[in-house]
Design a protein around this motif. Structure first.
Motif, mmCIF file in Angstrom:
data_model
loop_
_atom_site.group_PDB
_atom_site.id
_atom_site.type_symbol
_atom_site.label_atom_id
_atom_site.label_comp_id
_atom_site.label_asym_id
_atom_site.label_seq_id
_atom_site.Cartn_x
_atom_site.Cartn_y
_atom_site.Cartn_z
ATOM 1 N N LEU A 30 0.826 -1.205 0.000
ATOM 2 C CA LEU A 30 0.000 0.000 0.000
ATOM 3 C C LEU A 30 0.861 1.256 0.000
ATOM 4 C CD1 LEU A 30 -2.895 -0.908 2.458
ATOM 5 C CD2 LEU A 30 -3.047 -0.577 -0.006
ATOM 6 N N LYS A 31 1.911 1.259 0.828
ATOM 7 C CA LYS A 31 2.807 2.413 0.863
ATOM 8 C C LYS A 31 3.484 2.607 -0.482
ATOM 9 C CE LYS A 31 3.822 2.292 5.812
ATOM 10 N NZ LYS A 31 4.844 2.011 6.832
ATOM 11 N N SER A 32 3.914 1.516 -1.089
ATOM 12 C CA SER A 32 4.578 1.599 -2.386
ATOM 13 C C SER A 32 3.630 2.133 -3.445
ATOM 14 C CB SER A 32 5.096 0.220 -2.791
ATOM 15 O OG SER A 32 5.635 0.244 -4.080
ATOM 16 N N GLN A 55 3.243 9.941 -9.704
ATOM 17 C CA GLN A 55 2.561 10.124 -10.988
ATOM 18 C C GLN A 55 1.737 11.409 -10.990
ATOM 19 O OE1 GLN A 55 3.220 8.104 -13.611
ATOM 20 N NE2 GLN A 55 2.179 9.695 -14.757
ATOM 21 N N GLU A 56 1.091 11.734 -9.866
ATOM 22 C CA GLU A 56 0.336 12.976 -9.779
ATOM 23 C C GLU A 56 1.258 14.180 -9.942
ATOM 24 O OE1 GLU A 56 -1.669 12.727 -6.019
ATOM 25 O OE2 GLU A 56 -3.350 11.595 -6.862
ATOM 26 N N PHE A 57 2.436 14.115 -9.323
ATOM 27 C CA PHE A 57 3.406 15.204 -9.452
ATOM 28 C C PHE A 57 3.848 15.357 -10.901
ATOM 29 C CE2 PHE A 57 7.825 16.612 -9.612
ATOM 30 C CZ PHE A 57 7.709 17.858 -9.009
ATOM 31 N N ILE A 58 4.163 14.225 -11.539
ATOM 32 C CA ILE A 58 4.596 14.260 -12.937
ATOM 33 C C ILE A 58 3.494 14.825 -13.823
ATOM 34 C CG2 ILE A 58 5.188 12.804 -14.921
ATOM 35 C CD1 ILE A 58 6.703 10.991 -12.919
ATOM 36 N N ASN A 59 2.270 14.387 -13.599
ATOM 37 C CA ASN A 59 1.142 14.895 -14.392
ATOM 38 C C ASN A 59 0.955 16.396 -14.182
ATOM 39 O OD1 ASN A 59 0.652 12.365 -15.413
ATOM 40 N ND2 ASN A 59 -0.993 11.901 -13.974
ATOM 41 N N GLY A 60 1.101 16.847 -12.942
ATOM 42 C CA GLY A 60 0.977 18.274 -12.659
ATOM 43 C C GLY A 60 2.050 19.085 -13.360
ATOM 44 N N ILE A 114 1.526 6.604 -6.816
ATOM 45 C CA ILE A 114 0.422 7.497 -7.178
ATOM 46 C C ILE A 114 0.834 8.947 -6.976
ATOM 47 C CG2 ILE A 114 -1.881 8.264 -6.467
ATOM 48 C CD1 ILE A 114 -2.502 5.273 -5.912
ATOM 49 N N LYS A 115 1.477 9.249 -5.842
ATOM 50 C CA LYS A 115 1.918 10.619 -5.593
ATOM 51 C C LYS A 115 2.934 11.064 -6.633
ATOM 52 C CE LYS A 115 1.072 10.713 -0.627
ATOM 53 N NZ LYS A 115 1.678 10.783 0.707
#
Length: 84
Positions: free
Chosen positions: A37-39, A47-52, A44-45
């Motif tokens: 879950l941590k991984s 990927q969200e940063f990259i997308n942003g 996810i975090k």
């Protein structure tokens, strides 16, 4: 009577050892699931940063096409992307 006590204690000891092993296995599975879950959360975090960041680049490219060089430099200074 002593023989009965020894047999009863042996059975209880074996059951206790068995239950300890079961508990340890379950704890290990829980720890592995928490690690997964941590991984996944970290992925996810990331990927969200990259997308942003990609969204910022796309927006900035669209804005830059209509701006003068001085206006572009002002936007970069305002956002802290470059320093003089």
């Amino acid at each position: 009577m002593n023989r009965f006590k020894i047999i009863a204690l042996s059975i209880l000891g074996a059951l206790s050892a068995f239950f300890m092993l079961v508990i340890q296995r379950k704890n290990l599975k829980i720890e592995q699931q928490e690690q997964q879950l941590k991984s996944k959360d970290q992925q996810i975090k990331t990927q969200e940063f990259i997308n942003g960041e990609n969204d910022k680049i796309i927006v900035n490219k669209g804005n830059v096409s209509n701006m003068s060089d001085d206006a572009i430099a002002g936007v970069y200074k305002q956002n802290g992307w470059i320093e003089d």
